[in-house]
Design a protein around this motif. Structure first.
Motif, PDB file in Angstrom:
ATOM      1  N   THR A  84       0.841  -1.187   0.000  1.00 13.20           N
ATOM      2  CA  THR A  84       0.000   0.000   0.000  1.00 13.20           C
ATOM      3  C   THR A  84       0.883   1.246   0.000  1.00 13.20           C
ATOM      4  N   TYR A  85       0.247   2.390  -0.189  1.00 12.76           N
ATOM      5  CA  TYR A  85       1.003   3.629  -0.351  1.00 12.76           C
ATOM      6  C   TYR A  85       1.868   3.959   0.861  1.00 12.76           C
ATOM      7  N   ASP A  86       1.416   3.595   2.049  1.00 10.86           N
ATOM      8  CA  ASP A  86       2.160   3.976   3.246  1.00 10.86           C
ATOM      9  C   ASP A  86       2.962   2.838   3.851  1.00 10.86           C
ATOM     10  N   ASP A  87       2.945   1.646   3.244  1.00 12.57           N
ATOM     11  CA  ASP A  87       3.779   0.571   3.797  1.00 12.57           C
ATOM     12  C   ASP A  87       4.475  -0.225   2.697  1.00 12.57           C
ATOM     13  N   GLN A  88       4.692   0.422   1.552  1.00  6.74           N
ATOM     14  CA  GLN A  88       5.320  -0.249   0.419  1.00  6.74           C
ATOM     15  C   GLN A  88       6.718  -0.727   0.796  1.00  6.74           C
ATOM     16  N   THR A  89       6.932  -2.040   0.660  1.00  8.85           N
ATOM     17  CA  THR A  89       8.228  -2.622   0.997  1.00  8.85           C
ATOM     18  C   THR A  89       8.701  -3.508  -0.152  1.00  8.85           C
ATOM     19  N   ALA A  90       9.569  -4.429   0.151  1.00 11.59           N
ATOM     20  CA  ALA A  90      10.221  -5.232  -0.876  1.00 11.59           C
ATOM     21  C   ALA A  90       9.216  -5.970  -1.755  1.00 11.59           C
ATOM     22  N   PHE A  91       9.453  -5.922  -3.052  1.00  8.96           N
ATOM     23  CA  PHE A  91       8.551  -6.487  -4.047  1.00  8.96           C
ATOM     24  C   PHE A  91       8.311  -7.993  -3.881  1.00  8.96           C
ATOM     25  N   PRO A  92       9.288  -8.779  -3.420  1.00  6.51           N
ATOM     26  CA  PRO A  92       9.027 -10.221  -3.280  1.00  6.51           C
ATOM     27  C   PRO A  92       7.822 -10.558  -2.419  1.00  6.51           C
ATOM     28  N   SER A  93       7.490  -9.720  -1.440  1.00  2.13           N
ATOM     29  CA  SER A  93       6.297  -9.984  -0.644  1.00  2.13           C
ATOM     30  C   SER A  93       5.057  -9.985  -1.524  1.00  2.13           C
ATOM     31  N   THR A  94       4.986  -9.017  -2.434  1.00  2.00           N
ATOM     32  CA  THR A  94       3.853  -8.952  -3.340  1.00  2.00           C
ATOM     33  C   THR A  94       3.817 -10.165  -4.263  1.00  2.00           C
ATOM     34  N   LEU A  95       4.966 -10.587  -4.742  1.00  2.00           N
ATOM     35  CA  LEU A  95       5.024 -11.729  -5.652  1.00  2.00           C
ATOM     36  C   LEU A  95       4.459 -12.993  -5.016  1.00  2.00           C
ATOM     37  N   VAL A  96       4.745 -13.190  -3.742  1.00  4.94           N
ATOM     38  CA  VAL A  96       4.292 -14.407  -3.065  1.00  4.94           C
ATOM     39  C   VAL A  96       2.863 -14.255  -2.554  1.00  4.94           C
TER      40      VAL A  96
ATOM     41  N   LEU B  44      10.882 -19.283  -2.126  1.00  8.30           N
ATOM     42  CA  LEU B  44       9.554 -19.374  -1.503  1.00  8.30           C
ATOM     43  C   LEU B  44       8.413 -19.065  -2.466  1.00  8.30           C
ATOM     44  N   LEU B  45       8.741 -18.522  -3.636  1.00  7.57           N
ATOM     45  CA  LEU B  45       7.701 -18.325  -4.633  1.00  7.57           C
ATOM     46  C   LEU B  45       7.182 -19.666  -5.166  1.00  7.57           C
ATOM     47  N   ALA B  46       7.872 -20.750  -4.831  1.00  7.63           N
ATOM     48  CA  ALA B  46       7.461 -22.075  -5.293  1.00  7.63           C
ATOM     49  C   ALA B  46       6.055 -22.436  -4.843  1.00  7.63           C
ATOM     50  N   ARG B  47       5.550 -21.802  -3.816  1.00  6.15           N
ATOM     51  CA  ARG B  47       4.179 -22.099  -3.395  1.00  6.15           C
ATOM     52  C   ARG B  47       3.165 -21.734  -4.474  1.00  6.15           C
ATOM     53  N   ASN B  48       3.558 -20.836  -5.412  1.00  3.51           N
ATOM     54  CA  ASN B  48       2.678 -20.433  -6.510  1.00  3.51           C
ATOM     55  C   ASN B  48       3.103 -21.034  -7.845  1.00  3.51           C
ATOM     56  N   GLN B  49       3.978 -22.034  -7.813  1.00  2.00           N
ATOM     57  CA  GLN B  49       4.523 -22.599  -9.040  1.00  2.00           C
ATOM     58  C   GLN B  49       3.576 -23.627  -9.644  1.00  2.00           C
ATOM     59  N   ALA B  50       3.466 -23.594 -10.953  1.00  3.69           N
ATOM     60  CA  ALA B  50       2.612 -24.546 -11.665  1.00  3.69           C
ATOM     61  C   ALA B  50       3.045 -25.975 -11.351  1.00  3.69           C
ATOM     62  N   GLY B  51       2.074 -26.828 -11.094  1.00  3.02           N
ATOM     63  CA  GLY B  51       2.347 -28.238 -10.859  1.00  3.02           C
ATOM     64  C   GLY B  51       2.656 -28.617  -9.433  1.00  3.02           C
ATOM     65  N   THR B  52       2.771 -27.640  -8.535  1.00  5.83           N
ATOM     66  CA  THR B  52       3.059 -27.954  -7.142  1.00  5.83           C
ATOM     67  C   THR B  52       1.774 -28.214  -6.376  1.00  5.83           C
ATOM     68  N   GLU B  53       1.888 -28.943  -5.285  1.00  6.32           N
ATOM     69  CA  GLU B  53       0.721 -29.216  -4.461  1.00  6.32           C
ATOM     70  C   GLU B  53       0.170 -27.934  -3.849  1.00  6.32           C
ATOM     71  N   THR B  54       1.065 -27.014  -3.486  1.00  2.97           N
ATOM     72  CA  THR B  54       0.609 -25.773  -2.854  1.00  2.97           C
ATOM     73  C   THR B  54      -0.194 -24.920  -3.834  1.00  2.97           C
ATOM     74  N   HIS B  55       0.237 -24.872  -5.084  1.00  2.00           N
ATOM     75  CA  HIS B  55      -0.530 -24.095  -6.052  1.00  2.00           C
ATOM     76  C   HIS B  55      -1.855 -24.768  -6.369  1.00  2.00           C
ATOM     77  N   GLU B  56      -1.842 -26.058  -6.518  1.00  6.58           N
ATOM     78  CA  GLU B  56      -3.090 -26.772  -6.796  1.00  6.58           C
ATOM     79  C   GLU B  56      -4.093 -26.586  -5.664  1.00  6.58           C
ATOM     80  N   ALA B  57      -3.595 -26.525  -4.411  1.00  9.40           N
ATOM     81  CA  ALA B  57      -4.491 -26.321  -3.270  1.00  9.40           C
ATOM     82  C   ALA B  57      -5.020 -24.897  -3.205  1.00  9.40           C
ATOM     83  N   LEU B  58      -4.277 -23.949  -3.794  1.00 12.86           N
ATOM     84  CA  LEU B  58      -4.694 -22.551  -3.783  1.00 12.86           C
ATOM     85  C   LEU B  58      -5.878 -22.310  -4.712  1.00 12.86           C
ATOM     86  N   VAL B  59      -5.862 -22.950  -5.873  1.00 11.35           N
ATOM     87  CA  VAL B  59      -6.906 -22.742  -6.872  1.00 11.35           C
ATOM     88  C   VAL B  59      -8.243 -23.227  -6.305  1.00 11.35           C
ATOM     89  N   ASP B  60      -9.273 -22.394  -6.452  1.00 17.52           N
ATOM     90  CA  ASP B  60     -10.519 -22.620  -5.723  1.00 17.52           C
ATOM     91  C   ASP B  60     -11.697 -22.729  -6.681  1.00 17.52           C
TER      92      ASP B  60
END
Length: 437
Positions: free
Chosen positions: A164-176, A244-260
């Motif tokens: 957000t505008y007042d707490d913008q920090t490192a971009f990797p947080s947004t990516l994950v 740690l972005l692997a949680r959103n990687q195609a074919g992983t269990e974590t990504h498959e569990a995320l899709v709703d």
């Protein structure tokens, strides 16, 4: 005072500095519908209410403070969410919001139709989740929240921490965190208690994301990121520690569990990511949710050619691409620039006008067009209103449509003008449609 356009000829001091706070609140409207707006942009039949909630994800990995070595720290991630909803009959319209400007410090007052803490209407309504860009806040697309709620939707717009505008920090947080936040809000809204709880039909959920919100929405919809995105070592600040972005990687269990399965439609406006190869064709083919992409042909942030690649490569679903010719990255999504944003000329320190505005298109015009198409798309896919498909089956290039009607207004056989657009107003737009392969 209600329309900012005529003030352009004045100096920036007279636009903002000479107005009191009450005047600015009146000027900074998020509910403007132009007389030439397409048909479905207008507000619906319900009054609209609004409330603010806070939802917490306990034990989320703290990406910002994670290093390449050692156990990643965790924290409780708090999300502030603005929720618009159909209000009870007789609710008096009108209210204001206090929001921060792009600079992260200037408070502004926005005005709209929603009544704060109004009693809800009776009934059950589809859920729409709104996810802002980097940086942004929950009010950046508030024009859509207010516009969809009176049409029979519960709309939850997120403040994404670290973005957000007042707490913008490192971009990797947004990516994950973007798709994970979206899933958290879906679950929280499904479990909502009190008088708003019965309104939420989470089995019919749509997600609207802008820029990094669109990136998150595409992941949430099934478009897992690439191995290269997970392991990248480039100097652009896009490396997520410990892969740690692997949680959103195609074919992983974590990504498959995320899709709703509750998510049944996605609107991605200027989605970022394909321009940095965060997806490939195989990953994007995993999206099976109906998809509406919206972009400006001059987008140099997410890059228009890369958005077109998303359109080409989401072969697992029916999808549309709405293009605003010559618009840049701000096409359709941001609210009109608050009057306070006019104070500083572009190029000077503190200038934020270009965070909201486009050099070619009027923002209210773009907002109205986005409201029109979002309404048609969501009504079709979340409410099963098949009559809305006529608003999405159009001549591809808007100005090639033919206006041909009888004296009583009945369309002639050769009438092919964009449905819902008044005569002479469908120009500078293109809508392409492809079906799942």
């Amino acid at each position: 005072m209600l329309f900012p356009g005529p003030l352009v000829a004045q100096t920036t001091e007279t636009v903002s500095d000479s107005l009191g706070q009450e005047d600015l609140g009146t000027l900074n409207r998020i509910d403007l519908i132009r007389p030439d707006a397409p048909e479905l942009a207008k507000y619906g039949s319900h009054p609209v209410g609004v409330r603010t909630f806070s939802f917490t994800d306990q034990g989320r990995i703290d990406i910002v403070n994670t290093t390449e070595e050692g156990e990643p720290p965790t924290y409780d991630r708090d999300l502030t969410v603005e929720v618009w909803y159909p209000a009870a009959p007789g609710t008096e319209p009108g209210g204001t919001y206090r929001a921060l400007l792009r600079d992260g410090t200037t408070e502004v007052t926005l005005s709209g139709q929603a009544a704060r803490d109004a009693a809800p209407a009776a009934g059950e309504f589809p859920l729409v989740i709104i996810s802002h860009g980097y940086p942004g806040n929950r009010f950046l697309m508030s024009h859509l929240g207010e516009n969809l709620a009176p049409k029979g939707y519960v709309v939850a717009s997120i403040d994404h921490p670290d973005s957000t505008y007042d707490d913008q920090t490192a971009f990797p947080s947004t990516l994950v965190n973007r798709p994970v936040d979206q899933r958290l809000v879906l679950d929280a809204m499904a479990a909502l208690e009190g008088d708003l709880g019965p309104l939420v039909d989470d089995s019919r959920t749509g997600v609207i994301g802008y820029s990094m919100g669109g990136y998150g929405a595409l992941i949430f919809a099934g478009g897992g990121v690439t191995q290269g995105a997970v392991t990248r070592t480039d100097p652009e600040g896009l490396r997520v520690p410990q892969d740690l972005l692997a949680r959103n990687q195609a074919g992983t269990e974590t990504h498959e569990a995320l899709v709703d399965p509750r998510v049944q439609a996605v609107v991605a406006i200027g989605p970022w990511g394909r321009n940095r190869d965060f997806w490939d064709a195989e990953g994007l083919a995993g999206i099976e949710k109906p998809l509406l992409l919206i972009a400006g042909s001059a987008d140099d942030v997410s890059e228009y050619d890369s958005i077109r690649r998303i359109f080409d490569e989401t072969t697992g679903t029916d999808r549309h691409l709405l293009t605003f010719e010559h618009a840049n990255h701000n096409a359709a999504a941001p609210i009109p620039a608050p009057a306070e944003a006019w104070r500083t000329p572009l190029g000077q320190e503190g200038a934020v006008f270009d965070h909201y505005a486009d050099a070619v298109w009027d923002t209210v015009r773009m907002n109205n067009i986005a409201q029109h198409f979002a309404t048609a798309f969501l009504d079709l896919h979340l409410k099963g209103d098949t009559a809305r498909s006529g608003y999405l089956s159009l001549v591809e290039v808007a100005e090639e449509g033919v206006w041909s009607t009888a004296d009583d207004g009945t369309p002639n056989a050769d009438h092919s003008y964009w449905r819902g657009f008044p005569e002479r107003t469908a120009i500078g737009l293109r809508l392409e449609t492809r079906t799942a392969e």
